[in-house]
Enzyme design. Structure first.
Site, PDB file in Angstrom:
ATOM      1  CG  ASN A   1       7.144 -14.490   2.860  1.00  0.00           C
ATOM      2  OD1 ASN A   1       6.115 -14.802   2.260  1.00  0.00           O
ATOM      3  ND2 ASN A   1       8.025 -13.635   2.358  1.00  0.00           N
TER       4      ASN A   1
ATOM      5  CB  VAL B   1      18.111 -16.316   2.011  1.00  0.00           C
ATOM      6  CG1 VAL B   1      18.226 -17.565   1.165  1.00  0.00           C
ATOM      7  CG2 VAL B   1      19.254 -16.279   3.010  1.00  0.00           C
ATOM      8  CG  ASP B   2      12.101 -15.394  -0.212  1.00  0.00           C
ATOM      9  OD1 ASP B   2      12.183 -16.150  -1.195  1.00  0.00           O
ATOM     10  OD2 ASP B   2      11.022 -15.062   0.314  1.00  0.00           O
TER      11      ASP B   2
ATOM     12  CB  SER C   1      14.624 -17.941  11.935  1.00  0.00           C
ATOM     13  OG  SER C   1      13.422 -18.527  11.496  1.00  0.00           O
ATOM     14  CB  THR C   2      19.891 -15.819  11.830  1.00  0.00           C
ATOM     15  OG1 THR C   2      20.406 -15.866  10.490  1.00  0.00           O
ATOM     16  CG2 THR C   2      19.890 -17.198  12.437  1.00  0.00           C
ATOM     17  N   GLY C   3      17.808 -13.514  10.150  1.00  0.00           N
ATOM     18  CA  GLY C   3      17.846 -12.181   9.555  1.00  0.00           C
ATOM     19  C   GLY C   3      16.607 -11.394   9.964  1.00  0.00           C
TER      20      GLY C   3
HETATM   21  N1  AR6 Z   1      23.390 -16.230   1.116  1.00  0.00           N
HETATM   22  C1  AR6 Z   1      23.495 -16.754   2.364  1.00  0.00           C
HETATM   23  N2  AR6 Z   1      22.986 -16.154   3.463  1.00  0.00           N
HETATM   24  C2  AR6 Z   1      22.341 -14.979   3.290  1.00  0.00           C
HETATM   25  C3  AR6 Z   1      22.180 -14.366   2.014  1.00  0.00           C
HETATM   26  C4  AR6 Z   1      22.744 -15.049   0.900  1.00  0.00           C
HETATM   27  N3  AR6 Z   1      22.646 -14.571  -0.350  1.00  0.00           N
HETATM   28  N4  AR6 Z   1      21.478 -13.213   2.194  1.00  0.00           N
HETATM   29  C5  AR6 Z   1      21.215 -13.091   3.510  1.00  0.00           C
HETATM   30  N5  AR6 Z   1      21.749 -14.136   4.184  1.00  0.00           N
HETATM   31  P1  AR6 Z   1      16.799 -13.738   6.076  1.00  0.00           P
HETATM   32  P2  AR6 Z   1      14.794 -15.001   7.855  1.00  0.00           P
HETATM   33  C6  AR6 Z   1      21.683 -14.463   5.627  1.00  0.00           C
HETATM   34  O1  AR6 Z   1      16.354 -12.384   6.499  1.00  0.00           O
HETATM   35  O2  AR6 Z   1      15.394 -14.355   9.057  1.00  0.00           O
HETATM   36  C7  AR6 Z   1      12.617 -12.598   3.785  1.00  0.00           C
HETATM   37  O3  AR6 Z   1      12.092 -11.346   3.468  1.00  0.00           O
HETATM   38  C8  AR6 Z   1      21.343 -13.364   6.588  1.00  0.00           C
HETATM   39  O4  AR6 Z   1      22.517 -12.644   6.926  1.00  0.00           O
HETATM   40  O5  AR6 Z   1      17.051 -14.001   4.645  1.00  0.00           O
HETATM   41  O6  AR6 Z   1      14.417 -16.435   7.911  1.00  0.00           O
HETATM   42  C9  AR6 Z   1      11.600 -13.720   3.599  1.00  0.00           C
HETATM   43  O7  AR6 Z   1      10.739 -13.474   2.511  1.00  0.00           O
HETATM   44  C10 AR6 Z   1      20.780 -14.148   7.770  1.00  0.00           C
HETATM   45  O8  AR6 Z   1      21.834 -14.615   8.606  1.00  0.00           O
HETATM   46  O9  AR6 Z   1      15.714 -14.874   6.533  1.00  0.00           O
HETATM   47  C11 AR6 Z   1      10.869 -13.717   4.905  1.00  0.00           C
HETATM   48  O10 AR6 Z   1       9.844 -12.739   4.916  1.00  0.00           O
HETATM   49  C12 AR6 Z   1      20.132 -15.368   7.134  1.00  0.00           C
HETATM   50  O11 AR6 Z   1      20.626 -15.389   5.794  1.00  0.00           O
HETATM   51  C13 AR6 Z   1      11.929 -13.353   5.911  1.00  0.00           C
HETATM   52  O12 AR6 Z   1      12.904 -12.611   5.192  1.00  0.00           O
HETATM   53  C14 AR6 Z   1      18.604 -15.375   7.134  1.00  0.00           C
HETATM   54  O13 AR6 Z   1      18.117 -14.070   6.910  1.00  0.00           O
HETATM   55  C15 AR6 Z   1      12.605 -14.567   6.506  1.00  0.00           C
HETATM   56  O14 AR6 Z   1      13.515 -14.135   7.489  1.00  0.00           O
END
Ligand code: AR6
Length: 172
Positions: A23, A32-33, A121-123
């Site tokens: 973010n 992921v972050d 962006s998919t989470g």
């Molecule tokens: N390895 C691979 N994919 C993953 C992992 C992992 N270890 N963990 C989750 N995913 P998201 P966003 C998938 O929420 O939507 C954070 O709080 C997950 O299933 O990580 O871009 C940041 O700080 C999903 O399909 O990222 C921001 O505030 C994908 O990774 C916000 O979330 C992305 O999910 C960003 O949201």
């Protein structure tokens, strides 16, 4: 450049650079972050803080990308990018495209040959998987035509559903 798909955890990838779905604050978060900062250790946050104090006092804008060390991860660098929050009233796909293009531009500047992307962006940010997969694959394919040192872009998908969405996008 090859585009490959893996179902798994991005923090375990042996690649030159892993892309973080961050973010704007660059101060960490969930998904992921959270996993990247947890596994990579404090060196990543330290560089993020330095970036906030220097280049990005107001945070990293959506669609842009910046690199730090990967700390204790098997990768050499983390490329942080900020995906758009999905909106049903506004088309933000250019920003999601930009995340991929800018992350690859940064990777190129570093001389990275292998780069792992999560499904940005998919989470937490709520982008529907099929749509995000199409945009991501299309953006990387277009970037492929420019001169780049990146030889492999590996999409690392956490679950079966995400893997299948990217598989369909690649076939399309
Ligand atoms: N390895 C691979 N994919 C993953 C992992 C992992 N270890 N963990 C989750 N995913 P998201 P966003 C998938 O929420 O939507 C954070 O709080 C997950 O299933 O990580 O871009 C940041 O700080 C999903 O399909 O990222 C921001 O505030 C994908 O990774 C916000 O979330 C992305 O999910 C960003 O949201």
């Amino acid at each position: 450049m090859h585009i490959t798909l893996v179902q798994g955890d991005i923090t375990e990838q042996r690649v030159d650079a892993v892309v973080n779905a961050a973010n704007s604050s660059l101060m960490g978060g969930g998904g992921v972050d959270g996993a990247i900062h947890r596994r990579g250790g404090p060196a990543i946050l330290e560089e993020c803080r330095a970036l906030r104090a220097s280049r990005y006092p107001d945070g990293l804008p959506t669609g842009q990308a910046v690199a730090t060390t990967a700390g204790d991860l098997p990768a050499r660098w983390v490329i942080h990018t900020v995906g758009p929050i999905h909106s049903t009233s506004e088309d933000r796909s250019h920003l999601l495209r930009s995340c991929h293009v800018e992350a690859l531009r940064v990777a190129d500047g570093l001389g990275a040959r292998t780069v792992a992307f999560p499904a940005i962006s998919t989470g937490v940010y709520g982008w529907p998987l099929d749509s995000a997969a199409r945009i991501a694959v299309d953006a990387v394919r277009r970037a492929e035509t420019s001169v780049t040192s990146v030889e492999e872009v590996r999409f690392v998908l956490f679950d079966r559903k995400a893997y299948e969405a990217f598989e369909s996008a690649l076939a399309g």
